[in-house]
Design an enzyme around this catalytic site. Structure first.
Site: not given
Ligand code: PGA
Length: 246
Positions: A9, A11, A95, A97, A167, A173, A210
């Site tokens: 992903n 983003k 997601h 976000e 998640e 992140g 992560s």
């Molecule tokens: P990340 O993001 O691997 O940077 O923690 C995962 C995601 O948001 O799908």
């Protein structure tokens, strides 16, 4: 039989030259992989470029979202006709976000889940709790609510087309990965719901938050973890290659 998926992903990252470099460096990594699926979700403006570069490479190109309409007067949005025109095979919905920054409601997410199934794309449906939610003791209720509101009376595509990504928001992140035990516990819980409530025990359930080349093996060794949805560590081909070949 659940086929593992390793999904990137990106983003709001990776511009044209980075997309081209990524595909050059990633090359034929996925071509001979029959036992797992590789998915890459670039930002909307790069979907066509990615879909062209992914041709013949055994890679599914995914959109990070969709507006649940075919086309029309929806300024700033990207709908179904456009995603089909761009060669998209999967769509990420829910997601964290989108849920938190863009305040997507459970109702809108359900609408999008419906829409993705109606249009025949693979659905990558994200669920997860914030740290206060985990600490409140309501963790399992939160996850149940996210699943029930999206899927109750609303799940009809083939099992392999409806993928869940657990998640935990506190792990996205942040560099704080859930321990394999924490992830395994939640995955087992989600699997139980999928079996008992929807008769879909074989649902592919990914972990996200992560995930890095040095922790993917531990996560993938858990019985109910069928793959990963990866943000930061998926942006560069060298790192994503290691994840795909975990
Ligand atoms: P990340 O993001 O691997 O940077 O923690 C995962 C995601 O948001 O799908």
């Amino acid at each position: 039989m659940r086929r593992p998926i390793i999904a990137a992903n990106w983003k709001m990252n990776n511009l044209s030259d980075e997309v081209i470099r990524f595909f050059n460096e990633f090359g034929d990594t996925a071509i001979s992989l029959k036992d797992r699926e590789v998915v890459i979700a670039p930002a909307f403006p790069y979907l066509k470029m990615a879909a062209d570069l992914a041709k013949g490479k055994n890679i599914t190109v995914a959109a990070q979202d969709v507006y649940p309409e075919m086309e029309g007067a929806f300024t700033g949005m990207v709908g179904a006709k456009m995603l089909n025109d761009l060669g998209v095979g999967a769509v990420i919905i829910g997601h964290s976000e989108r849920r938190h920054i863009f305040k997507e409601s459970l109702e809108l997410i359900r609408k999008k889940v419906t829409f993705v199934q109606n249009n025949g794309w693979k659905l990558i449906f994200c669920i997860g709790e914030t740290l206060p939610e985990r600490e409140s003791g309501k963790l399992y209720d939160i996850i149940k609510e996210q699943i029930y509101t999206a899927f109750d009376g609303n799940l009809w595509c083939d099992t392999e087309k409806a993928v869940i990504a657990y998640e935990p928001v506190w792990a996205i992140g942040t560099g704080v990965v859930a321990t394999p035990e924490q992830a395994a516990e939640m995955h087992a819980f989600v699997r139980k719901i999928m079996k008992e409530r929807y008769n879909r025990e074989e649902t592919v359930i990914l972990y996200g938050g992560s995930v890095k080349p040095d922790n993917i093996k531990g996560l993938m060794s858990c019985a109910d973890i069928d793959g990963a949805l990866v943000g930061g560590a998926s942006l560069k081909a060298c790192s994503f290659k290691k994840l795909v070949l975990y």
